[in-house]
Design an enzyme around this catalytic site. Structure first.
Site, PDB file in Angstrom:
ATOM      1  N   GLU A   1     -14.604 -10.023  -6.002  1.00 20.38           N
ATOM      2  CA  GLU A   1     -13.281  -9.789  -5.427  1.00 20.38           C
ATOM      3  C   GLU A   1     -12.658 -11.076  -4.893  1.00 20.38           C
ATOM      4  OE1 GLU A   1     -11.609  -7.106  -5.738  1.00 20.38           O
ATOM      5  OE2 GLU A   1     -13.263  -5.995  -6.652  1.00 20.38           O
TER       6      GLU A   1
ATOM      7  N   ARG B   1       0.854  -1.184   0.000  1.00 19.27           N
ATOM      8  CA  ARG B   1       0.000   0.000   0.000  1.00 19.27           C
ATOM      9  C   ARG B   1       0.889   1.233   0.000  1.00 19.27           C
ATOM     10  NH1 ARG B   1      -4.863  -1.298  -1.939  1.00 19.27           N
ATOM     11  NH2 ARG B   1      -5.863  -3.004  -0.767  1.00 19.27           N
TER      12      ARG B   1
ATOM     13  N   GLU C   1      -1.462  -5.773  -7.374  1.00 21.13           N
ATOM     14  CA  GLU C   1      -2.147  -7.059  -7.239  1.00 21.13           C
ATOM     15  C   GLU C   1      -1.381  -8.206  -7.907  1.00 21.13           C
ATOM     16  OE1 GLU C   1      -6.002  -6.422  -8.855  1.00 21.13           O
ATOM     17  OE2 GLU C   1      -6.821  -5.626  -6.973  1.00 21.13           O
TER      18      GLU C   1
ATOM     19  N   GLU D   1      -9.136 -12.253  -6.608  1.00 12.67           N
ATOM     20  CA  GLU D   1      -7.921 -12.151  -5.803  1.00 12.67           C
ATOM     21  C   GLU D   1      -7.445 -13.484  -5.243  1.00 12.67           C
ATOM     22  OE1 GLU D   1      -8.295  -9.097  -2.858  1.00 12.67           O
ATOM     23  OE2 GLU D   1      -8.324  -7.490  -4.354  1.00 12.67           O
TER      24      GLU D   1
ATOM     25  N   ALA E   1     -10.557  -7.891  -0.954  1.00 14.47           N
ATOM     26  CA  ALA E   1     -11.422  -6.715  -0.871  1.00 14.47           C
ATOM     27  C   ALA E   1     -11.354  -5.938  -2.171  1.00 14.47           C
ATOM     28  CB  ALA E   1     -11.000  -5.827   0.301  1.00 14.47           C
TER      29      ALA E   1
END
Length: 224
Positions: A108, A79, A159, A112, A91
């Site tokens: 999601e 992040r 990601e 993911e 998320a």
């Protein structure tokens, strides 16, 4: 005394302006009166799409733990605003028009982690930071999991390095309480999961339970 947050649209909105807009959030500036006849005050805030997070849980024969202990599926993601790699729940944004929280959560989880779930419930609803952000966040519980046979979603940018990891629930909760997990959705979701499991899942809300979302945000702006 009943503890329940309530919508309040009674404050006079004197002016509203969208100062800036990007792909994920926008910057809005409002002038309002808190009481009739009071001097106007200014407030600035980020208008957001809203988001969902998923506690994907398995236990018993489905668990990889020797004693069948419950475990949750977590990811680790960089992040940039906080310059840190964070342990998080699957998320994502609710940025598809008209999309329900359940549909967004299903998407999601699949994108993911390559997983899907047969059983869904709502765990907890939060405003991420109500003093400066319209983001409404719903954390859902996903159980009866199975791997997706085909996933055409291409993970890019931050990601691209996602590595879904099964973590014992007790370890994840202990890490959150020890200040080792900082993501707000993860902390709220993990603690809610431990509490509801201790109650035998009594009181779980449906996946489409009523939700006090922010009435205005990225796509809908207030009118004068």
């Amino acid at each position: 005394m009943q503890l329940r947050d309530e919508r309040d649209l009674s404050r006079e909105l004197v002016s509203h302006q969208r100062m800036w807009s990007g792909p994920v959030f926008a910057l809005d500036a409002d002038t309002l009166r808190l009481e009739p006849g009071a001097d106007p005050i200014g407030r600035q805030y980020l208008a957001h799409h809203g988001a969902v997070a998923v506690v994907a849980l398995r236990e018993g024969e489905d668990s990889s733990q020797p004693d069948g202990a419950p475990e949750v599926l977590m990811i680790r993601q960089y992040r940039h605003p906080v310059r840190a790699n964070l342990w998080e729940l699957p998320a994502g944004l609710m940025d598809h028009a008209g999309e329900s929280a359940l549909v967004a959560a299903e998407r999601e989880l699949r994108e993911e982690t390559d997983m899907e779930a047969l059983t869904w419930h709502t765990l907890v609803d939060v405003f991420s930071s109500a003093g400066c952000l319209t983001e409404s966040l719903r954390v859902l519980l996903a159980r009866d999991l199975r791997r997706v046979e085909r996933n055409d979603f291409v993970r890019e940018d931050e990601e691209a390095d996602l590595r879904p990891t099964w973590v014992p629930l007790v370890q994840a909760v202990d890490a959150a309480l020890a200040g080792q997990i900082h993501n707000a959705a993860a902390v709220a979701g993990l603690l809610a999961t431990e509490r509801m499991r201790a109650k035998g899942w009594q009181g779980l809300r449906s996946a489409d339970a009523p939700w006090l979302r922010a009435p205005y945000g990225f796509e809908v702006e207030p009118e004068l």
